[in-house]
Write an enzyme that holds these catalytic residues in place. Structure first.
Site, PDB file in Angstrom:
ATOM      1  N   LYS A  13       0.818  -1.212   0.000  1.00 12.16           N
ATOM      2  CA  LYS A  13       0.000   0.000   0.000  1.00 12.16           C
ATOM      3  C   LYS A  13       0.853   1.265   0.000  1.00 12.16           C
ATOM      4  O   LYS A  13       0.557   2.218  -0.721  1.00 12.16           O
ATOM      5  CB  LYS A  13      -0.926  -0.045   1.210  1.00 12.16           C
ATOM      6  CG  LYS A  13      -2.049   0.957   1.189  1.00 12.16           C
ATOM      7  CD  LYS A  13      -3.138   0.598   2.181  1.00 12.16           C
ATOM      8  CE  LYS A  13      -2.746   0.872   3.607  1.00 12.16           C
ATOM      9  NZ  LYS A  13      -2.079  -0.215   4.310  1.00 12.16           N
ATOM     10  N   ARG A  89     -10.590   3.802   8.793  1.00  9.27           N
ATOM     11  CA  ARG A  89     -10.350   2.449   9.298  1.00  9.27           C
ATOM     12  C   ARG A  89     -11.633   1.791   9.796  1.00  9.27           C
ATOM     13  O   ARG A  89     -11.672   0.570   9.964  1.00  9.27           O
ATOM     14  CB  ARG A  89      -9.333   2.473  10.446  1.00  9.27           C
ATOM     15  CG  ARG A  89      -7.937   2.853  10.028  1.00  9.27           C
ATOM     16  CD  ARG A  89      -6.999   2.846  11.216  1.00  9.27           C
ATOM     17  NE  ARG A  89      -6.873   1.532  11.836  1.00  9.27           N
ATOM     18  CZ  ARG A  89      -5.966   0.638  11.479  1.00  9.27           C
ATOM     19  NH1 ARG A  89      -5.101   0.922  10.517  1.00  9.27           N
ATOM     20  NH2 ARG A  89      -5.898  -0.525  12.079  1.00  9.27           N
ATOM     21  N   ARG A 128      11.363 -10.061   4.060  1.00  9.51           N
ATOM     22  CA  ARG A 128      11.852  -8.861   4.717  1.00  9.51           C
ATOM     23  C   ARG A 128      12.529  -9.185   6.043  1.00  9.51           C
ATOM     24  O   ARG A 128      13.423  -8.465   6.488  1.00  9.51           O
ATOM     25  CB  ARG A 128      10.692  -7.885   4.977  1.00  9.51           C
ATOM     26  CG  ARG A 128      10.235  -7.155   3.737  1.00  9.51           C
ATOM     27  CD  ARG A 128       9.331  -6.013   4.069  1.00  9.51           C
ATOM     28  NE  ARG A 128       8.189  -6.391   4.875  1.00  9.51           N
ATOM     29  CZ  ARG A 128       6.971  -5.846   4.753  1.00  9.51           C
ATOM     30  NH1 ARG A 128       6.760  -4.915   3.855  1.00  9.51           N
ATOM     31  NH2 ARG A 128       5.987  -6.223   5.514  1.00  9.51           N
ATOM     32  N   ARG A 134      14.236 -13.277  14.574  1.00 11.63           N
ATOM     33  CA  ARG A 134      12.912 -13.628  15.075  1.00 11.63           C
ATOM     34  C   ARG A 134      11.888 -13.620  13.940  1.00 11.63           C
ATOM     35  O   ARG A 134      10.864 -12.953  14.001  1.00 11.63           O
ATOM     36  CB  ARG A 134      12.512 -12.663  16.192  1.00 11.63           C
ATOM     37  CG  ARG A 134      13.531 -12.590  17.323  1.00 11.63           C
ATOM     38  CD  ARG A 134      13.163 -11.557  18.366  1.00 11.63           C
ATOM     39  NE  ARG A 134      12.009 -11.937  19.159  1.00 11.63           N
ATOM     40  CZ  ARG A 134      12.096 -12.655  20.280  1.00 11.63           C
ATOM     41  NH1 ARG A 134      13.265 -13.098  20.710  1.00 11.63           N
ATOM     42  NH2 ARG A 134      11.018 -12.944  20.975  1.00 11.63           N
TER      43      ARG A 134
END
Length: 204
Positions: A13, A89, A128, A134
């Site tokens: 986005k 939202r 990514r 982690r």
């Protein structure tokens, strides 16, 4: 052109919003960036939002809408249009935005909904995070964010679909491929005379 850009985390986005903004010469408006600016400037609106932002809580709709209204009213760059990234939202925010725009800038032209398969979104997040230790934590967080997004956005999609504004675009593939699909769709909804910003390359 007056647009809203919807899309789950990892849908690209931000990348596509920047391309639309540059191509059509309209500002990309993010409520997160608006909060940061108002807080940094110490404005009354910023002070109202700050305690929620600092606590990691959702900023109440009333404050969000006041900050958006301030941006539209004070921004001369919004005269030719704008792109909302990540706003509205919620269903109440969408209704309030429509009322605000009818009274000020005019109604939305389209709501661009980037549709990306969950597996592809997670794969992008894995790529990514590959250099981090982690990766599993990042994926678990992404799954939670995707679930919240779907819960919040499903009513928005229905709302804008009823209004004939929702335009679902396949968000899979390279950024160039997605940009080409978006531009093809926007060409169909653009008002007469409102074409791509002159001097900028076509994203095809």
């Amino acid at each position: 052109m007056r647009l809203v850009l919807l899309g789950p985390p990892g849908s690209g986005k931000g990348t596509q919003g920047a391309r639309i903004s540059a191509r059509h010469g309209i500002p990309s408006i993010s409520t997160g960036r608006l909060f940061d600016r108002q807080i940094a400037a110490g404005t009354p609106l910023g002070r109202r939002a700050e305690r929620y932002v600092r606590a990691g809580e959702l900023v109440p709709d009333e404050i969000v809408l006041d900050i958006v209204a301030d941006r539209l009213e004070s921004g001369v760059d919004c005269a030719v249009g704008f792109l909302f990234d990540g706003f509205p939202r919620t269903y109440p925010q969408a209704e309030a935005l429509d009322r605000m725009l009818v009274a000020t800038r005019g109604p939305l032209d389209a709501v661009v909904d980037l549709d990306v398969d969950v597996d592809e979104v997670l794969d992008r997040i894995r790529r990514r995070s590959r250099t981090e230790d982690r990766v599993d934590d990042a994926e678990d967080t992404a799954r939670r964010r995707l679930k919240v997004f779907e819960q919040e956005t499903a009513p928005l999609r229905r709302y804008y679909q009823r209004g004939g504004l929702l335009r679902t675009v396949d968000g899979s593939g390279s950024p160039d491929e997605v940009a080409a699909r978006i531009e093809e769709m926007l060409a169909d909804v653009a008002h007469p005379g409102l074409r791509a910003h002159p001097g900028l390359p076509v994203c095809r």
